[in-house]
Design a protein around this motif. Structure first.
Motif, PDB file in Angstrom:
ATOM      1  N   TYR A 191       0.837  -1.198   0.000  1.00 14.06           N
ATOM      2  CA  TYR A 191       0.000   0.000   0.000  1.00 14.06           C
ATOM      3  C   TYR A 191       0.873   1.251   0.000  1.00 14.06           C
ATOM      4  N   GLY A 192       1.884   1.273   0.867  1.00 13.87           N
ATOM      5  CA  GLY A 192       2.767   2.442   0.945  1.00 13.87           C
ATOM      6  C   GLY A 192       3.552   2.667  -0.326  1.00 13.87           C
ATOM      7  N   ILE A 193       4.048   1.603  -0.931  1.00 13.26           N
ATOM      8  CA  ILE A 193       4.817   1.733  -2.166  1.00 13.26           C
ATOM      9  C   ILE A 193       3.915   2.192  -3.304  1.00 13.26           C
ATOM     10  N   SER A 194       2.694   1.666  -3.363  1.00 12.24           N
ATOM     11  CA  SER A 194       1.788   2.091  -4.438  1.00 12.24           C
ATOM     12  C   SER A 194       1.425   3.561  -4.289  1.00 12.24           C
ATOM     13  N   LYS A 195       1.274   4.039  -3.052  1.00 19.45           N
ATOM     14  CA  LYS A 195       0.982   5.461  -2.820  1.00 19.45           C
ATOM     15  C   LYS A 195       2.152   6.331  -3.265  1.00 19.45           C
ATOM     16  N   VAL A 196       3.359   5.903  -2.955  1.00 21.91           N
ATOM     17  CA  VAL A 196       4.550   6.672  -3.332  1.00 21.91           C
ATOM     18  C   VAL A 196       4.699   6.691  -4.846  1.00 21.91           C
ATOM     19  N   GLN A 197       4.487   5.545  -5.490  1.00 18.20           N
ATOM     20  CA  GLN A 197       4.601   5.484  -6.947  1.00 18.20           C
ATOM     21  C   GLN A 197       3.534   6.332  -7.617  1.00 18.20           C
ATOM     22  N   ALA A 198       2.330   6.338  -7.061  1.00 19.17           N
ATOM     23  CA  ALA A 198       1.257   7.162  -7.619  1.00 19.17           C
ATOM     24  C   ALA A 198       1.598   8.640  -7.490  1.00 19.17           C
ATOM     25  N   ALA A 199       2.154   9.016  -6.337  1.00 12.40           N
ATOM     26  CA  ALA A 199       2.541  10.412  -6.136  1.00 12.40           C
ATOM     27  C   ALA A 199       3.701  10.783  -7.055  1.00 12.40           C
ATOM     28  N   ALA A 200       4.646   9.878  -7.239  1.00 12.85           N
ATOM     29  CA  ALA A 200       5.788  10.149  -8.112  1.00 12.85           C
ATOM     30  C   ALA A 200       5.339  10.239  -9.570  1.00 12.85           C
ATOM     31  N   GLY A 201       4.381   9.416  -9.961  1.00 12.40           N
ATOM     32  CA  GLY A 201       3.874   9.432 -11.328  1.00 12.40           C
ATOM     33  C   GLY A 201       3.164  10.730 -11.659  1.00 12.40           C
ATOM     34  N   SER A 202       2.464  11.297 -10.688  1.00 12.18           N
ATOM     35  CA  SER A 202       1.748  12.546 -10.949  1.00 12.18           C
ATOM     36  C   SER A 202       2.680  13.751 -10.880  1.00 12.18           C
ATOM     37  N   ASN A 203       3.847  13.594 -10.267  1.00 13.37           N
ATOM     38  CA  ASN A 203       4.794  14.706 -10.134  1.00 13.37           C
ATOM     39  C   ASN A 203       6.099  14.449 -10.865  1.00 13.37           C
ATOM     40  N   ASP A 204       6.086  13.641 -11.887  1.00 15.03           N
ATOM     41  CA  ASP A 204       7.346  13.284 -12.541  1.00 15.03           C
ATOM     42  C   ASP A 204       7.805  14.292 -13.585  1.00 15.03           C
ATOM     43  N   GLY A 205       7.058  15.358 -13.745  1.00 14.14           N
ATOM     44  CA  GLY A 205       7.500  16.403 -14.655  1.00 14.14           C
ATOM     45  C   GLY A 205       7.082  16.180 -16.089  1.00 14.14           C
ATOM     46  N   ARG A 206       6.435  15.093 -16.376  1.00 14.73           N
ATOM     47  CA  ARG A 206       6.033  14.835 -17.746  1.00 14.73           C
ATOM     48  C   ARG A 206       4.786  15.616 -18.129  1.00 14.73           C
ATOM     49  N   GLY A 207       3.991  15.943 -17.138  1.00 13.72           N
ATOM     50  CA  GLY A 207       2.766  16.668 -17.441  1.00 13.72           C
ATOM     51  C   GLY A 207       1.667  15.718 -17.837  1.00 13.72           C
ATOM     52  N   SER A 208       0.503  16.253 -18.082  1.00 15.35           N
ATOM     53  CA  SER A 208      -0.629  15.409 -18.457  1.00 15.35           C
ATOM     54  C   SER A 208      -0.555  15.079 -19.946  1.00 15.35           C
ATOM     55  N   GLY A 209      -1.389  14.182 -20.365  1.00 14.21           N
ATOM     56  CA  GLY A 209      -1.434  13.780 -21.774  1.00 14.21           C
ATOM     57  C   GLY A 209      -1.830  14.939 -22.672  1.00 14.21           C
ATOM     58  N   ASN A 210      -2.714  15.824 -22.205  1.00 17.01           N
ATOM     59  CA  ASN A 210      -3.150  16.973 -23.000  1.00 17.01           C
ATOM     60  C   ASN A 210      -1.996  17.924 -23.275  1.00 17.01           C
ATOM     61  N   GLU A 211      -1.146  18.151 -22.280  1.00 22.32           N
ATOM     62  CA  GLU A 211      -0.003  19.042 -22.472  1.00 22.32           C
ATOM     63  C   GLU A 211       0.965  18.467 -23.502  1.00 22.32           C
ATOM     64  N   ARG A 212       1.171  17.149 -23.472  1.00 19.05           N
ATOM     65  CA  ARG A 212       2.078  16.514 -24.417  1.00 19.05           C
ATOM     66  C   ARG A 212       1.509  16.614 -25.839  1.00 19.05           C
ATOM     67  N   GLN A 213       0.199  16.480 -25.993  1.00 15.56           N
ATOM     68  CA  GLN A 213      -0.416  16.603 -27.310  1.00 15.56           C
ATOM     69  C   GLN A 213      -0.268  18.023 -27.840  1.00 15.56           C
ATOM     70  N   GLU A 214      -0.447  19.019 -26.972  1.00 12.67           N
ATOM     71  CA  GLU A 214      -0.299  20.410 -27.393  1.00 12.67           C
ATOM     72  C   GLU A 214       1.121  20.673 -27.849  1.00 12.67           C
ATOM     73  N   GLU A 215       2.124  20.126 -27.112  1.00 11.71           N
ATOM     74  CA  GLU A 215       3.517  20.310 -27.499  1.00 11.71           C
ATOM     75  C   GLU A 215       3.790  19.681 -28.855  1.00 11.71           C
ATOM     76  N   ALA A 216       3.197  18.535 -29.121  1.00 11.78           N
ATOM     77  CA  ALA A 216       3.415  17.832 -30.378  1.00 11.78           C
ATOM     78  C   ALA A 216       2.802  18.603 -31.545  1.00 11.78           C
ATOM     79  N   THR A 217       1.651  19.228 -31.346  1.00 13.11           N
ATOM     80  CA  THR A 217       1.022  19.957 -32.431  1.00 13.11           C
ATOM     81  C   THR A 217       1.718  21.264 -32.694  1.00 13.11           C
ATOM     82  N   VAL A 218       2.315  21.875 -31.674  1.00 12.77           N
ATOM     83  CA  VAL A 218       3.025  23.143 -31.844  1.00 12.77           C
ATOM     84  C   VAL A 218       4.336  22.910 -32.606  1.00 12.77           C
ATOM     85  N   SER A 219       5.036  21.796 -32.355  1.00 16.06           N
ATOM     86  CA  SER A 219       6.336  21.548 -32.987  1.00 16.06           C
ATOM     87  C   SER A 219       6.215  21.205 -34.383  1.00 16.06           C
TER      88      SER A 219
END
Length: 146
Positions: free
Chosen positions: A118-146
């Motif tokens: 439980y503790g490891i899954s909570k940490v991984q979930a928190a790390a996944g949301s704060n890993d700097g990659r951003g949401s899927g929508n932000e990545r799509q916007e970056e791809a269309t701009v480039s």
């Protein structure tokens, strides 16, 4: 710490309650031991049991360090189990006490394994949301701009 003790019926706090009851059982058991055995085994087992209670309380109170305290709990609990097995092998702990104590040990073992996952899954979930990659929508916007 107070809230852990007051919520005995809660499944989440079963580890704390079992660790505390194990420590109380070992405390009472230490008075039935010979003096030399109490110094060598009884005091150390009680100290490790109290460390387990403390480790779980800290893991519960500080979610940001839950994995660290849970790992400490697993380490201290492993040391306690080995010491209790040795005391049983040397017949320092009677069969009657052995059965009762290892019922607590089995429940704590199972609970700690679940709590660790439980503790490891909570940490991984928190790390996944704060890993700097951003949401899927932000990545799509970056791809269309480039």
């Amino acid at each position: 710490m107070l809230e852990l003790h007051n919520v005995k019926g809660s499944r989440k706090n079963g580890i704390y309650v079992d660790c505390k009851q194990l420590a109380m059982r070992l405390y009472k058991l230490s008075f039935t031991m010979a003096k030399r055995d109490r110094v060598i085994f009884g005091d150390r087992m009680l100290s490790l049991a109290l460390d387990c209670v403390e480790d779980f309380a800290f893991a519960y109170q500080y979610p940001e360090r839950r994995v660290e305290y849970t790992e400490r709990l697993i380490f201290d609990f492993g040391r306690l189990k080995e010491l209790m097995r040795m005391a049983c092998d040397l017949k320092i702990i009677s069969t009657k006490h052995y059965v009762t104590i290892f019922e607590y040990v089995a429940r704590i073992d199972e609970g700690v394994g679940k709590y660790r996952k439980y503790g490891i899954s909570k940490v991984q979930a928190a790390a996944g949301s704060n890993d700097g990659r951003g949401s899927g929508n932000e990545r799509q916007e970056e791809a269309t701009v480039s």
